[in-house]
Design an enzyme around this catalytic site. Structure first.
Site, PDB file in Angstrom:
ATOM      1  N   GLY A 168       0.815  -1.214   0.000  1.00 34.55           N
ATOM      2  CA  GLY A 168       0.000   0.000   0.000  1.00 34.55           C
ATOM      3  C   GLY A 168       0.844   1.258   0.000  1.00 34.55           C
ATOM      4  O   GLY A 168       1.713   1.461  -0.851  1.00 34.55           O
ATOM      5  N   GLY A 169       0.590   2.132   0.983  1.00 36.61           N
ATOM      6  CA  GLY A 169       1.301   3.409   1.070  1.00 36.61           C
ATOM      7  C   GLY A 169       2.799   3.224   1.184  1.00 36.61           C
ATOM      8  O   GLY A 169       3.574   4.105   0.793  1.00 36.61           O
ATOM      9  N   GLY A 404      16.746  10.082 -34.905  1.00 33.25           N
ATOM     10  CA  GLY A 404      16.338  10.707 -33.645  1.00 33.25           C
ATOM     11  C   GLY A 404      17.229  10.292 -32.489  1.00 33.25           C
ATOM     12  O   GLY A 404      17.457  11.066 -31.554  1.00 33.25           O
ATOM     13  N   ALA A 405      17.739   9.070 -32.566  1.00 34.31           N
ATOM     14  CA  ALA A 405      18.576   8.594 -31.464  1.00 34.31           C
ATOM     15  C   ALA A 405      19.914   9.336 -31.436  1.00 34.31           C
ATOM     16  O   ALA A 405      20.495   9.533 -30.365  1.00 34.31           O
ATOM     17  CB  ALA A 405      18.784   7.095 -31.574  1.00 34.31           C
TER      18      ALA A 405
HETATM   19  C1  HXC Z   1      -2.227  -3.203  11.232  1.00 34.84           C
HETATM   20  C2  HXC Z   1      -0.931  -4.952  10.563  1.00 34.84           C
HETATM   21  C3  HXC Z   1      -0.973  -4.496   9.234  1.00 34.84           C
HETATM   22  C4  HXC Z   1      -1.694  -3.303   8.944  1.00 34.84           C
HETATM   23  C5  HXC Z   1       0.207  -6.287   9.297  1.00 34.84           C
HETATM   24  N1  HXC Z   1      -0.199  -6.067  10.558  1.00 34.84           N
HETATM   25  N2  HXC Z   1      -0.260  -5.341   8.460  1.00 34.84           N
HETATM   26  N3  HXC Z   1      -1.542  -4.306  11.556  1.00 34.84           N
HETATM   27  N4  HXC Z   1      -2.302  -2.701   9.983  1.00 34.84           N
HETATM   28  N5  HXC Z   1      -1.743  -2.802   7.722  1.00 34.84           N
HETATM   29  C6  HXC Z   1       0.124  -6.850  11.758  1.00 34.84           C
HETATM   30  C7  HXC Z   1      -0.563  -8.198  11.823  1.00 34.84           C
HETATM   31  O1  HXC Z   1      -1.818  -8.061  12.444  1.00 34.84           O
HETATM   32  C8  HXC Z   1       0.416  -8.972  12.718  1.00 34.84           C
HETATM   33  O2  HXC Z   1       0.245  -8.577  14.061  1.00 34.84           O
HETATM   34  C9  HXC Z   1       1.748  -8.433  12.294  1.00 34.84           C
HETATM   35  O3  HXC Z   1       1.486  -7.167  11.695  1.00 34.84           O
HETATM   36  C10 HXC Z   1       2.445  -9.291  11.275  1.00 34.84           C
HETATM   37  O4  HXC Z   1       1.545  -9.545  10.202  1.00 34.84           O
HETATM   38  P1  HXC Z   1       1.370 -10.995   9.526  1.00 34.84           P
HETATM   39  O5  HXC Z   1       0.227 -10.920   8.611  1.00 34.84           O
HETATM   40  O6  HXC Z   1       1.335 -12.016  10.618  1.00 34.84           O
HETATM   41  O7  HXC Z   1       2.737 -11.148   8.748  1.00 34.84           O
HETATM   42  P2  HXC Z   1       3.009 -11.811   7.361  1.00 34.84           P
HETATM   43  O8  HXC Z   1       2.360 -13.146   7.268  1.00 34.84           O
HETATM   44  O9  HXC Z   1       4.501 -11.757   7.194  1.00 34.84           O
HETATM   45  O10 HXC Z   1       2.340 -10.864   6.266  1.00 34.84           O
HETATM   46  C11 HXC Z   1       2.750  -9.525   6.100  1.00 34.84           C
HETATM   47  C12 HXC Z   1       1.797  -8.753   5.158  1.00 34.84           C
HETATM   48  C13 HXC Z   1       0.334  -8.920   5.688  1.00 34.84           C
HETATM   49  C14 HXC Z   1       1.909  -9.330   3.749  1.00 34.84           C
HETATM   50  C15 HXC Z   1       2.253  -7.312   5.143  1.00 34.84           C
HETATM   51  O11 HXC Z   1       0.329  -8.637   7.075  1.00 34.84           O
HETATM   52  C16 HXC Z   1      -0.611  -7.998   4.997  1.00 34.84           C
HETATM   53  O12 HXC Z   1      -1.075  -8.311   3.900  1.00 34.84           O
HETATM   54  N6  HXC Z   1      -0.965  -6.891   5.666  1.00 34.84           N
HETATM   55  C17 HXC Z   1      -1.951  -5.966   5.132  1.00 34.84           C
HETATM   56  C18 HXC Z   1      -1.388  -5.171   3.990  1.00 34.84           C
HETATM   57  C19 HXC Z   1      -2.333  -4.076   3.554  1.00 34.84           C
HETATM   58  O13 HXC Z   1      -3.289  -4.358   2.800  1.00 34.84           O
HETATM   59  N7  HXC Z   1      -2.118  -2.849   4.077  1.00 34.84           N
HETATM   60  C20 HXC Z   1      -2.998  -1.733   3.881  1.00 34.84           C
HETATM   61  C21 HXC Z   1      -2.497  -1.058   2.604  1.00 34.84           C
HETATM   62  S1  HXC Z   1      -3.472   0.282   2.149  1.00 34.84           S
HETATM   63  P3  HXC Z   1       0.723  -9.474  15.302  1.00 34.84           P
HETATM   64  O14 HXC Z   1       0.119  -8.823  16.476  1.00 34.84           O
HETATM   65  O15 HXC Z   1       0.235 -10.847  15.017  1.00 34.84           O
HETATM   66  O16 HXC Z   1       2.204  -9.378  15.317  1.00 34.84           O
HETATM   67  C22 HXC Z   1      -2.481   1.588   2.358  1.00 34.84           C
HETATM   68  C23 HXC Z   1      -3.163   2.871   2.048  1.00 34.84           C
HETATM   69  C24 HXC Z   1      -2.205   3.955   1.687  1.00 34.84           C
HETATM   70  O17 HXC Z   1      -1.380   1.504   2.764  1.00 34.84           O
HETATM   71  C25 HXC Z   1      -2.292   4.287   0.243  1.00 34.84           C
HETATM   72  C26 HXC Z   1      -1.594   5.571  -0.027  1.00 34.84           C
HETATM   73  C27 HXC Z   1      -1.532   5.898  -1.482  1.00 34.84           C
END
Ligand code: HXC
Length: 514
Positions: A168-169, A404-405
């Site tokens: 994401g961001g 052109g190149a």
């Molecule tokens: C809160 C989060 C989080 C998030 C992960 N965690 N992403 N908490 N917000 N976005 C937390 C999990 O709950 C977990 O907590 C710990 O981080 C580790 O995550 P896991 O999933 O267990 O790890 P892993 O299997 O390695 O996977 C990592 C990951 C996955 C691929 C990043 O967590 C994931 O898909 N997260 C969501 C990604 C996402 O969609 N983000 C939002 C993007 S939108 P614990 O307590 O168990 O340690 C965005 C908007 C901005 O960013 C756009 C601007 C242009």
């Protein structure tokens, strides 16, 4: 009493430095990843790191979200080979390195410091993106970071290490920085992950295929460097920093003493160019022969390989090299290579790094794929970037420079300062075979032995047009040089141009054809 307070501080420090706790640190290590603090220690000079905002936590609006000191990022300042930098590293052991309101405040604080001081900022990314539980506060935080990325662009170098999931961001900010290093099998960047891709498009794709280092290093061009592991990643960042100045008001660092003779000639250089102009050869060999100690630090090595860009030193000065690579697509310019070279030129120009261009290209790549995907729009960025650049620009045509190149690769009227050519240079509107087919179409159609006639006409054309002397007669080529003197001649031009000042008309900013 005092002792108690110092003890409390030590306990707080220990707790903060333990990030998300032993279990999560172990999980991080078991994935083959270092922790945020271990990464910073690898990057900075030993003992130089000063961490700030160690005790920051989120506001606790959502009681289900545990509070951790640091709130998902480690930030501060230190030195790399004695030169100041600011740094932030997302801490994946704390809430997955997700970005909340306070995390963004920590990151923007070091970005602001770096801007005020005028020194590089390095971001180490390992993050789940916007912290879901903080909603708009976390989105707002990204907005603050993007604004600062934009303000810092062209003022201080911004470098990103992508060492973990960057979702994401967490991908858009790196994309706005000058250089992205991704670590193989660990760094992954995507706007939406494989699960969303499956949901929306019913496509099965792995994290690595979708957004791994190889995918971004060779296909999308998001990654400028692909590192084998985290150690290699930080070595690459340190090397990169060694070539570039601290900010746009400084000159790049000069080597304290010369390690290679500026007057060194290479009688073998001409032999690297095949007699047959259609035979491939490796332009990297020519670059290595002319730069100090054969050290060419290539940027975007796996992406758009038909053009080469990277840093080197010549006579101890940093230069940015742009060169066609006849090993791929015969060195023709296409969409990706135009984007790659244009972006690199703009970095060099922003940071006072002279540009050395080595030319051997048959032209822009033809075809529907290129036309429909916008070669006109993208190819012209290269023209724009050369015209806009006011740093010293030295061009040497060593082989073909057609159409052109020829113009795009640092020609005289794009305001190159010194234009050299080897005696083998072929400068013309079209290559001999294509040119005679057009201008002698009728004669060839009626000729009893068309192939023989075409061969003769092409030879006559090559003798008349495909050489550097017509251009030299007009002063478009300043000097036709003996190939073996390429290195000393470029270094002399760099010395002559060291104090170059060139103005451009005032404008708010140009409107480059994106
Ligand atoms: C809160 C989060 C989080 C998030 C992960 N965690 N992403 N908490 N917000 N976005 C937390 C999990 O709950 C977990 O907590 C710990 O981080 C580790 O995550 P896991 O999933 O267990 O790890 P892993 O299997 O390695 O996977 C990592 C990951 C996955 C691929 C990043 O967590 C994931 O898909 N997260 C969501 C990604 C996402 O969609 N983000 C939002 C993007 S939108 P614990 O307590 O168990 O340690 C965005 C908007 C901005 O960013 C756009 C601007 C242009």
């Amino acid at each position: 009493m005092h002792e108690e307070k110092v003890k409390r501080l030590a306990a707080l420090k220990k707790s903060a430095e333990n990030g998300g706790g032993d279990e999560r640190i172990e999980a991080q290590h078991s994935k083959g990843k270092l922790t945020a603090r271990e990464r910073i220690a690898l990057l900075l000079d030993e003992g130089s790191f000063v961490e700030i905002d160690k005790y920051v936590t989120h506001r606790g609006d959502d009681p289900t979200v545990q509070k951790f000191y640091g709130d998902g990022a480690v930030t501060g300042f230190g030195t790399v080979n004695g030169r100041q930098i600011f740094v932030f590293a997302y801490d994946f052991t704390v809430l997955g390195g997700s970005l909340g309101e306070m995390t963004s405040k920590k990151i923007t604080k070091v970005m602001d410091h770096a801007m005020k001081v005028g020194c590089p900022i390095v971001g180490i990314i390992d993050s789940g993106g916007a912290r879901i539980q903080e909603g708009v506060n976390s989105l707002d935080g990204y907005g603050d970071i993007f604004f600062r990325n934009t303000m810092a662009s062209g003022v201080i170098p911004q470098i990103t290490a992508s060492i973990g999931p960057c979702a994401g961001g967490a991908v858009y900010s790196p994309a706005m920085t000058d250089f992205v290093v991704m670590v193989e099998n660990i760094g992954q960047m995507f706007v939406t992950g494989p699960e969303v891709v499956k949901e929306v498009l019913s496509q099965e794709v792995s994290f690595e295929e979708l957004g791994g280092a190889r995918a971004h290093g060779s296909k999308s061009g998001v990654a400028h460097f692909v590192a084998k592991n985290e150690y290699d990643c930080f070595d690459k960042i340190k090397k990169l920093l060694s070539f570039i100045p601290q900010n746009n008001a400084e000159e790049p660092p000069m080597m304290a003493e010369l390690t290679d003779d500026p007057n060194r000639v290479d009688p073998n250089l001409i032999n690297m160019l095949p007699e047959n102009p259609y035979q491939q050869y490796d332009m990297k060999e020519i670059i290595k022969s002319v730069v100090d100690n054969g050290d060419f630090f290539e940027v975007h090595e796996l992406f758009a390989e038909n053009v080469l860009v990277g840093f080197a030193r010549m006579g101890g000065r940093t230069v940015g090299i742009i060169a066609n690579q006849p090993m791929y697509l015969a060195g023709a310019l296409d969409i990706n290579s135009s984007n790659k070279a244009a972006r690199f030129i703009r970095f060099c120009d922003s940071f006072n790094i002279p540009i050395v261009t080595l030319v051997d290209t048959p032209g822009y790549l033809p075809g529907t794929d290129q036309e429909h995907n916008g070669i006109i729009r993208h190819g012209s960025k290269l023209l724009y970037a050369y015209c806009e650049a006011t740093v010293p620009k030295i061009t040497c045509i060593i082989g073909k420079a057609y159409g052109g190149a020829y113009i795009a690769m640092g020609s005289k009227n794009l305001r190159a300062d010194v234009n050299y050519a080897w005696p083998n240079a072929e400068i013309a509107v079209l290559g001999p075979e294509a040119a005679v087919t057009i201008i002698h179409r009728k004669e060839l159609k009626n000729a009893p032995d068309a192939p023989a006639m075409k061969k003769k006409l092409a030879k006559d054309y090559r003798d008349k047009f495909a050489n550097p002397y017509l251009a030299a007669e007009r002063g478009i080529i300043d000097v036709v040089i003996d190939p073996m003197e390429t290195r000393p001649m470029i270094i002399r031009a760099l010395e002559a141009l060291a104090n170059k000042k060139e103005a451009r008309p005032w404008k708010k900013h140009g409107n480059i054809n994106l």
